[in-house]
Design an enzyme around this catalytic site. Structure first.
Site, PDB file in Angstrom:
ATOM      1  N   THR A 154       0.893  -0.982  -0.017  1.00 31.45           N
ATOM      2  CA  THR A 154      -0.021   0.094   0.014  1.00 31.45           C
ATOM      3  C   THR A 154       0.864   1.032  -0.179  1.00 31.45           C
ATOM      4  OG1 THR A 154      -1.444  -1.086   1.199  1.00 31.45           O
ATOM      5  CG2 THR A 154      -1.807   1.177   1.492  1.00 31.45           C
ATOM      6  N   THR A 195      -4.160   1.460  -2.364  1.00 30.05           N
ATOM      7  CA  THR A 195      -3.555   0.222  -2.172  1.00 30.05           C
ATOM      8  C   THR A 195      -3.915  -0.870  -3.521  1.00 30.05           C
ATOM      9  OG1 THR A 195      -2.976  -1.637  -0.743  1.00 30.05           O
ATOM     10  CG2 THR A 195      -5.176  -0.719  -0.821  1.00 30.05           C
TER      11      THR A 195
END
Ligand code: DON
Length: 582
Positions: free
Chosen positions: A380, A398
């Site tokens: 992420t 992400t």
């Protein structure tokens, strides 16, 4: 046979450097700045600020550029959350979390006997959820952009970098080859990111012509092109050809959602953070409310008393996360009960200062119900933006795993997420990481999987003082709570607050995971004596060795209220993070 391992271990222990990563002093300015995981992307945002764009305009340019220059996490094939606060006090949150395709079922990742099939929710087409990033960026721009810069102008830096290419760094080369197995399983990913086996090395140029063409179409036709245009057609066709579920109608039906921010208070500071479907905001506010009953400032930042207290608070918040949290559009979430100060006071009162509370004796605190959570893993990225006028953006987005599900959708050049793995594959069954998760987060068509992402803004007397957030799966919320308390309670400098070694407890497994050197041997001894199990953080699957043992990457902005100086601190744990001033 005598094994060389003990010696190797001894050497490893002795050679774990106390400061295993560089500490960035940060970049200071009285105007705007962008802090992001990669330099081209931070510069793209800063350039938009210089052109008179506001923080939201800059955030859109940064996010799109990360999709090109930081493909391990930056994306248009994933989703995320953006918390915005304008200088006039308006605050809002954009939820562009991915959704389960219409054809997804509760048991999608189970075999005929009800067992979860390893890899099915993490690798390949079936692992991908319907991407939300483009819709979310477009919505944020429409609602909160300056209106001075057109969408096409904000797409251009990303498009140009995809077309002309950019220089591969040492870290990126290492990163790509660490994911060779995942990327090598998909023809387009293998060609683009592994050069069909002639791996990139530092100094090479990475060009992504298909992605440039996709960005070019979105630039010319608008963000809707992603969901209803040629890009949607190509993506859906690739899914159909490879057993994936995402259809043209899933894409056409995707909607980002603007949500009311979650607000809380900590020692006179105001917090603005992300509501469900992230668990991050609720858990963060719960932890801070429990901590408020203790004089954290008087505790040594890396002492046993402090670490024990934080771990117990973390354990309790994560137990509630498991029991009660999921997509608010599908599951009723008792937000006000979970944030009730009396409830949290009673919850904190169960902390024994001398002993660790075994997680198996602790369920969700609102009722006797206990359901287990699934802490996420892998990749992420977070970025923070502030403009000269004081508007701020805190954005975490992400594709879940490093390089997502490893699939580049056909000719689109878009690397897809494996966010389906954030759902419960089977209630009560341990996932690939030996963890289990709950019913509130079971798979349903068009539902959003529960997240830990915690983009957060902190204010004092109505003025922004901190903008932060982090990657790190389940550890995200604990990284954010540590950065914030390092600043507010321990009065660390911005650089030290971000650099301080981190630890994590997520209820299950019942262990403290920690960065090397997070505490002295004496403190570790004391923690063990209280009944805690300690585990050095391990490498995430596909992470290059040099990132071993680190927790998160908190790209943070801190504002000095007295001088007005804004400091952007790129987290030194990750190579390539950057703060760029306007
Ligand atoms: O939404 C979540 O909480 C996860 N998909 C985030 C994954 C992540 O942070 C991996 N980062 N290193």
């Amino acid at each position: 046979m005598s094994s060389p391992r003990p010696l190797a271990l001894l050497i490893a222990v002795f050679f774990i450097p106390l400061k295993s990563f560089s500490v960035s002093p940060g970049v200071t300015t009285s105007r705007g700045l962008v802090v992001a995981a990669e330099g081209h992307a931070a510069e793209a945002g800063a350039a938009i600020l210089r052109k008179g764009g506001n923080a939201v305009d800059a955030a859109v340019a940064t996010a799109l550029t990360l999709a090109v220059t930081y493909p391990r996490a930056g994306n248009i094939g994933g989703g995320g959350f953006m918390v915005v606060r304008l200088a006039d006090g308006t605050a809002t949150a954009f939820d562009f979390r991915e959704t389960a395709p219409g054809g997804a079922t509760r048991t999608l990742y189970q075999d005929g006997e009800g067992k979860v099939v390893k890899g099915r929710s993490t690798e390949g087409h079936l692992a991908a959820a319907v991407p939300g990033t483009v819709a979310g960026l477009a919505m944020a721009l429409e609602r909160m952009g300056s209106g001075k810069l057109a969408w096409a102008e904000l797409v251009e830096p990303a498009r140009a970098l995809a077309e002309k290419g950019f220089e591969v760094t040492d870290a990126m080369a290492e990163d790509l080859s660490a994911s060779a197995e995942l990327l090598g399983a998909n023809a387009a990913a293998r060609r683009i990111f592994l050069r069909d086996g002639k791996y990139y090395t530092a100094g090479d140029t990475l060009r992504q012509p298909e992605l440039a063409a996709t960005l070019g179409r979105m630039q010319a036709e608008g963000p809707g092109e992603f969901y209803t245009g040629r890009t949607a057609e190509l993506l859906a066709a690739d899914m159909a050809a490879h057993g994936g579920l995402i259809t043209k109608s899933d894409l056409a039906g995707y909607r980002a959602v603007e949500r009311a921010v979650l607000r809380g208070e900590y020692r006179g500071y105001e917090l603005i953070t992300m509501p469900p479907p992230s668990s991050g905001g609720i858990a963060l506010l719960q932890m801070l409310a429990m901590l408020e009953g203790y004089d954290v400032a008087s505790l040594a930042p890396a002492g046993a008393e402090k670490i024990h207290l934080f771990v117990e608070v973390m354990r309790r918040a994560y137990a509630d996360r498991a029991a009660y949290l999921g997509d608010p559009d599908f599951t009723k979430i008792p937000v006000s009960e979970l944030l009730d100060r009396d409830y949290l006071g009673r919850r904190a009162a169960t902390i024994d200062p001398k002993r660790a509370t075994p997680s198996k004796t602790l369920g969700g605190g609102l009722s006797a119900a206990t359901e287990a959570t699934k802490p996420e893993s892998m990749e992420t990225t977070h970025f923070s933006v502030m403009d000269a006028a004081g508007n701020v953006v805190s954005c975490t987005y992400t594709i879940n795993g490093i390089y997502g599900c490893g699939v580049v959708a056909g000719e689109t050049g878009i690397l897809l997420n494996n966010e389906m793995d954030d759902f419960t594959s089977r209630p009560g069954t341990p996932n690939a990481f030996g963890l289990v998760q709950g019913e509130a987060n079971a798979i349903q068509p068009r539902k959003r999987p529960l997240s830990c992402m915690t983009p957060t803004i902190v204010l004092r007397d109505g003025k922004v003082v901190i903008v932060t957030g982090s990657p790190g799966g389940a550890t995200i919320i604990n990284t954010v709570v540590q950065v914030i308390t390092n600043l507010i309670d321990h009065r660390m400098t911005p650089a030290d607050a971000v650099a301080a070694k981190r630890f994590n407890h997520q209820w299950l497994p019942d262990a403290i995971t920690h960065e090397p050197g997070f505490a002295s041997e004496a403190v570790i001894y004391e923690l063990k004596a209280k009944g805690h199990e300690l585990r050095l953080r391990k490498l995430y699957p596909n992470d290059p060795p040099r990132w071993s043992g680190t927790q998160g990457s908190a790209e943070t902005i801190v504002v000095d209220l007295v001088t007005g100086v804004r400091t952007g601190v790129p987290d030194g744990r990750r190579p390539g993070t950057a703060a760029v001033a306007e």
